[in-house]
Design a protein around this motif. Structure first.
Motif, PDB file in Angstrom:
ATOM      1  N   VAL A  20    -121.418 -79.489 -10.204  1.00 22.77           N
ATOM      2  CA  VAL A  20    -120.076 -80.073 -10.300  1.00 22.77           C
ATOM      3  C   VAL A  20    -119.676 -80.189 -11.766  1.00 22.77           C
ATOM      4  CG1 VAL A  20    -118.785 -82.229  -9.988  1.00 22.77           C
ATOM      5  CG2 VAL A  20    -120.072 -81.273  -8.087  1.00 22.77           C
ATOM      6  N   LYS A  21    -120.591 -80.652 -12.593  1.00 20.82           N
ATOM      7  CA  LYS A  21    -120.291 -80.818 -14.019  1.00 20.82           C
ATOM      8  C   LYS A  21    -120.062 -79.463 -14.683  1.00 20.82           C
ATOM      9  CE  LYS A  21    -122.087 -82.756 -18.279  1.00 20.82           C
ATOM     10  NZ  LYS A  21    -123.257 -83.240 -18.964  1.00 20.82           N
ATOM     11  N   GLY A  24    -117.077 -77.509 -13.192  1.00 25.98           N
ATOM     12  CA  GLY A  24    -115.838 -78.211 -13.496  1.00 25.98           C
ATOM     13  C   GLY A  24    -115.346 -77.906 -14.897  1.00 25.98           C
ATOM     14  N   ARG A  62    -117.730 -76.741  -4.486  1.00 25.32           N
ATOM     15  CA  ARG A  62    -116.273 -76.528  -4.446  1.00 25.32           C
ATOM     16  C   ARG A  62    -115.693 -77.172  -3.192  1.00 25.32           C
ATOM     17  NH1 ARG A  62    -111.820 -73.038  -6.664  1.00 25.32           N
ATOM     18  NH2 ARG A  62    -110.173 -73.548  -5.197  1.00 25.32           N
ATOM     19  N   VAL A  65    -115.650 -81.008  -3.717  1.00 27.73           N
ATOM     20  CA  VAL A  65    -114.640 -81.424  -4.695  1.00 27.73           C
ATOM     21  C   VAL A  65    -113.237 -81.199  -4.130  1.00 27.73           C
ATOM     22  CG1 VAL A  65    -113.675 -80.797  -6.951  1.00 27.73           C
ATOM     23  CG2 VAL A  65    -116.127 -81.147  -6.706  1.00 27.73           C
ATOM     24  N   GLU A  66    -113.039 -80.070  -3.476  1.00 30.90           N
ATOM     25  CA  GLU A  66    -111.726 -79.776  -2.902  1.00 30.90           C
ATOM     26  C   GLU A  66    -111.355 -80.768  -1.804  1.00 30.90           C
ATOM     27  OE1 GLU A  66    -109.676 -75.602  -2.841  1.00 30.90           O
ATOM     28  OE2 GLU A  66    -111.209 -75.733  -1.292  1.00 30.90           O
ATOM     29  N   ALA A  99    -108.119 -84.411 -10.983  1.00 29.54           N
ATOM     30  CA  ALA A  99    -108.871 -83.277 -11.540  1.00 29.54           C
ATOM     31  C   ALA A  99    -109.152 -83.473 -13.029  1.00 29.54           C
ATOM     32  CB  ALA A  99    -108.110 -81.982 -11.299  1.00 29.54           C
ATOM     33  N   GLU A 102    -111.759 -86.500 -13.528  1.00 24.37           N
ATOM     34  CA  GLU A 102    -113.123 -86.187 -13.089  1.00 24.37           C
ATOM     35  C   GLU A 102    -113.727 -84.968 -13.781  1.00 24.37           C
ATOM     36  OE1 GLU A 102    -114.914 -88.178 -11.181  1.00 24.37           O
ATOM     37  OE2 GLU A 102    -113.220 -89.538 -11.003  1.00 24.37           O
ATOM     38  N   PHE A 104    -112.720 -81.747 -13.325  1.00 24.89           N
ATOM     39  CA  PHE A 104    -112.787 -80.661 -12.348  1.00 24.89           C
ATOM     40  C   PHE A 104    -111.784 -79.549 -12.660  1.00 24.89           C
ATOM     41  CE2 PHE A 104    -114.087 -83.997  -8.948  1.00 24.89           C
ATOM     42  CZ  PHE A 104    -115.387 -83.995  -9.410  1.00 24.89           C
ATOM     43  N   ARG A 106    -111.873 -76.508 -14.104  1.00 23.10           N
ATOM     44  CA  ARG A 106    -112.172 -75.104 -13.771  1.00 23.10           C
ATOM     45  C   ARG A 106    -112.434 -74.915 -12.277  1.00 23.10           C
ATOM     46  NH1 ARG A 106    -110.504 -71.781 -17.863  1.00 23.10           N
ATOM     47  NH2 ARG A 106    -111.139 -72.682 -19.822  1.00 23.10           N
ATOM     48  N   ILE A 107    -113.206 -75.794 -11.701  1.00 22.60           N
ATOM     49  CA  ILE A 107    -113.577 -75.594 -10.298  1.00 22.60           C
ATOM     50  C   ILE A 107    -112.358 -75.700  -9.376  1.00 22.60           C
ATOM     51  CG2 ILE A 107    -114.245 -77.973  -9.741  1.00 22.60           C
ATOM     52  CD1 ILE A 107    -116.685 -76.711  -8.243  1.00 22.60           C
ATOM     53  N   LEU A 108    -111.404 -76.547  -9.718  1.00 18.03           N
ATOM     54  CA  LEU A 108    -110.192 -76.661  -8.907  1.00 18.03           C
ATOM     55  C   LEU A 108    -109.064 -75.789  -9.443  1.00 18.03           C
ATOM     56  CD1 LEU A 108    -110.170 -80.488  -8.155  1.00 18.03           C
ATOM     57  CD2 LEU A 108    -110.693 -78.615  -6.570  1.00 18.03           C
TER      58      LEU A 108
END
Length: 172
Positions: A20-21, A24, A62, A65-66, A99, A102, A104, A106-108
């Motif tokens: 996640v880190k 993100g 993903r 987080v999504e 986003a 937190e 996030f 890149r991941i979101l």
């Protein structure tokens, strides 16, 4: 109800938290299996054992987080009342704030991998049933806003740009 929740002391949980880190903050292609394993204090074999591949780990985090993003955005849609334009703008801003806060970005900010559905675009399309294609357009604009923050634009300026979209949505 979640099937599994990361527990930081388990190898699987540490991998999920590290992913996640890392995902993100950096694009998928820039994160290596060795970096993920080192951040989680496990071997690369543990990553493959628990998630089969880097892509498997990415897909796992993903989705988590999504789901957290969509829960917040759906809550904002509901809380904003009957004015669809205000509700969608509120949801976009709540999602952006989440986003950014937190980490996030890149991941979101990247569209979902593969050919499957885009949950964000689908949620936004449902919010504006009279113009379902608008969901895809808004999702792309929202992701562009996250990319701008990831590339160094000040979050408050990006937030102001999203707020200034001035949506005039058709009635449902």
């Amino acid at each position: 109800m979640r099937e599994w929740m990361p527990v930081s002391s388990s190898p699987r949980g540490r991998l999920a938290l590290a992913a996640v880190k890392e995902f993100g903050a950096r694009p998928f292609d820039e994160v290596t299996v060795a970096e993920l394993a080192a951040a989680a204090q496990v071997t690369t074999g543990a990553l493959y054992h628990h998630f089969e591949s880097k892509l498997g780990l990415y897909a796992f985090v993903r989705a988590d987080v999504e789901r957290r993003l969509l829960d917040r955005m759906e809550g904002a849609l509901t809380a904003a009342g009957p004015d669809r334009s205000a509700a969608v703008t509120s949801a976009l801003l709540v999602g952006l704030d989440f986003a950014v806060r937190e980490g996030f970005l890149r991941i979101l900010g990247d569209p979902p991998a593969g050919t499957g559905p885009d949950p964000l675009a689908e949620m936004l399309a449902e919010a504006v049933p009279a113009a379902p294609l608008l969901g895809r357009v808004l999702a792309a604009a929202w992701r562009a806003a996250l990319a701008a923050v990831a590339e160094g634009e000040p979050p408050d300026q990006v937030r102001a740009a999203v707020a200034a979209l001035g949506l005039r949505l058709p009635d449902a």
